[in-house]
Design a protein around this motif. Structure first.
Motif, PDB file in Angstrom:
ATOM      1  N   ASP A 156       0.778  -1.205   0.085  1.00  8.04           N
ATOM      2  CA  ASP A 156      -0.149   0.072   0.013  1.00  8.04           C
ATOM      3  C   ASP A 156       0.809   1.180  -0.073  1.00  8.04           C
ATOM      4  O   ASP A 156       0.678   2.183  -0.683  1.00  8.04           O
ATOM      5  CB  ASP A 156      -0.937  -0.035   1.072  1.00  8.04           C
ATOM      6  N   GLY A 157       2.057   1.258   0.609  1.00  5.63           N
ATOM      7  CA  GLY A 157       3.066   2.304   0.554  1.00  5.63           C
ATOM      8  C   GLY A 157       3.235   2.492  -0.963  1.00  5.63           C
ATOM      9  O   GLY A 157       3.668   3.540  -1.576  1.00  5.63           O
ATOM     10  N   ASP A 184      -1.829  -5.257  -0.909  1.00  3.25           N
ATOM     11  CA  ASP A 184      -1.505  -5.418   0.761  1.00  3.25           C
ATOM     12  C   ASP A 184      -1.936  -3.976   1.316  1.00  3.25           C
ATOM     13  O   ASP A 184      -0.926  -3.463   1.735  1.00  3.25           O
ATOM     14  CB  ASP A 184      -0.052  -5.914   0.787  1.00  3.25           C
ATOM     15  N   ASN A 186      -1.789  -2.941   4.688  1.00  3.54           N
ATOM     16  CA  ASN A 186      -1.358  -3.199   6.126  1.00  3.54           C
ATOM     17  C   ASN A 186      -1.352  -1.953   6.873  1.00  3.54           C
ATOM     18  O   ASN A 186      -1.220  -1.940   7.994  1.00  3.54           O
ATOM     19  CB  ASN A 186      -0.106  -4.171   6.188  1.00  3.54           C
ATOM     20  N   CYS A 188       0.758  -0.030   6.723  1.00  2.73           N
ATOM     21  CA  CYS A 188       2.052   0.157   7.335  1.00  2.73           C
ATOM     22  C   CYS A 188       3.108   0.563   6.219  1.00  2.73           C
ATOM     23  O   CYS A 188       2.890  -0.188   5.082  1.00  2.73           O
ATOM     24  CB  CYS A 188       2.580  -0.918   8.052  1.00  2.73           C
ATOM     25  N   GLN A 189       4.010   1.565   6.305  1.00  2.74           N
ATOM     26  CA  GLN A 189       5.089   1.287   5.548  1.00  2.74           C
ATOM     27  C   GLN A 189       6.495   1.584   6.336  1.00  2.74           C
ATOM     28  O   GLN A 189       6.466   1.751   7.506  1.00  2.74           O
ATOM     29  CB  GLN A 189       5.087   2.264   4.357  1.00  2.74           C
TER      30      GLN A 189
HETATM   31 MG   LIG Z   1       2.124  -1.626   3.583  1.00  8.94          MG
END
Ligand SMILES: [Mg+2]
Length: 283
Positions: A156-157, A184, A186, A188-189
């Motif tokens: 996603d980042g 994906d 999540n 988070c990156q």
């Molecule tokens: Mg991510």
């Protein structure tokens, strides 16, 4: 031999996913470097793809001309791809322990030129893998292999890369209903939460506006994952002309209590003590 149409129960996939997660922990401990959080978080999606009868492949003939193709655009998440391919029989599981070692076929980012069966392209420069995958899907259409499928997985980042959206635009323009984009999500990156680093939301609206049939699913629920892949298969088999986007909501580090939803685990391996705890939790 084709792996397609052998749909397994959620329980069976869950067991396979646990084994893949254990392999990821063992590989990273042995390597002493690499990415833990992303691979553990997306493992259930890999289990569904490769062991749920979604992808058509033959591990004894990895270059089979009728195979489906998978591109890991987020190349740094390769421990999960390597562990999945080994468990699917593409190469011996012993080789997993060579991750990131000198001259290994299991580089820190996938390298097509290393000759590891099941690796379709080099990847790791974020935003580029999905573009390569769209090209593959286009070529299959031109060659009239219209039932072959191409899957690409981005983080996603990674959506912060402009080239991702050029690829998405092309997939819709060229009516690539044989293309499935898995995101994906999540949240988070490497440097934190997406909204803090560079807000990419709303992801579903963006995908829809780029022409994708789009579904958000729980990336740890096999029934929901089957539903999402069925949407893609319907788009392909009905000749819808629409590419499909699956937004899988996941938790980084899933299955290991001290890693779950912690972006600090994006790019580091467990030490021996942490690996022991993780392997215990993954039984
Ligand atoms: Mg991510």
């Amino acid at each position: 031999m084709s792996s397609e149409n052998k749909r397994q129960s959620a329980e069976a996939l869950s067991d396979i996913a646990k084994e893949i997660r254990r392999d990821i922990i063992r590989m990273l401990l042995e390597a002493g470097s690499g990415h833990s959080g992303g691979p553990l978080g997306i493992t259930d999606v890999f289990a569904a793809l490769y062991f749920g009868g979604i992808m058509n492949y033959d591990p004894s003939d990895p270059d089979w001309s009728e195979r489906d193709r998978f591109v890991l655009s987020a190349g740094h998440m390769c421990p999960v791809l390597y562990a999945t391919l080994a468990n699917a029989g593409f190469f011996a599981k012993d080789e997993l322990m060579t991750l990131r070692k000198y001259n290994t076929r299991l580089q820190g980012h996938p390298g097509r030129d290393m000759g590891l069966p099941g690796i379709e392209t080099s990847s790791g420069s974020l935003g580029q893998g999905i573009s390569i995958a769209v090209g593959m899907a286009m070529s299959d259409k031109l060659l009239e292999h219209s039932k072959r499928k191409v899957f690409a997985m981005t983080g996603d980042g990674e959506l912060q890369e402009g080239s991702v959206w050029e690829a998405a635009m092309a997939a819709a323009h060229f009516k690539l209903d044989n293309f499935c984009w898995i995101i994906d999500n999540n949240d988070c990156q490497i440097d934190g939460r997406l909204r803090e680093v560079m807000d990419v939301y709303p992801i579903d609206d963006k995908c829809r506006s780029f022409g994708f049939d789009t579904l958000i699913v729980d990336g740890h629920d096999f029934d929901e994952l089957y539903k999402a892949f069925d949407l893609f298969l319907a788009n392909l088999n009905n000749g819808s002309g629409k590419p499909t986007a699956i937004i899988a909501k996941t938790y980084m580090g899933k299955g290991v209590s001290f890693m779950e939803d912690r972006f600090e685990w994006h790019g580091k391996p467990p030490n021996a003590e942490q690996a022991d705890i993780a392997l215990n939790e993954l039984t």
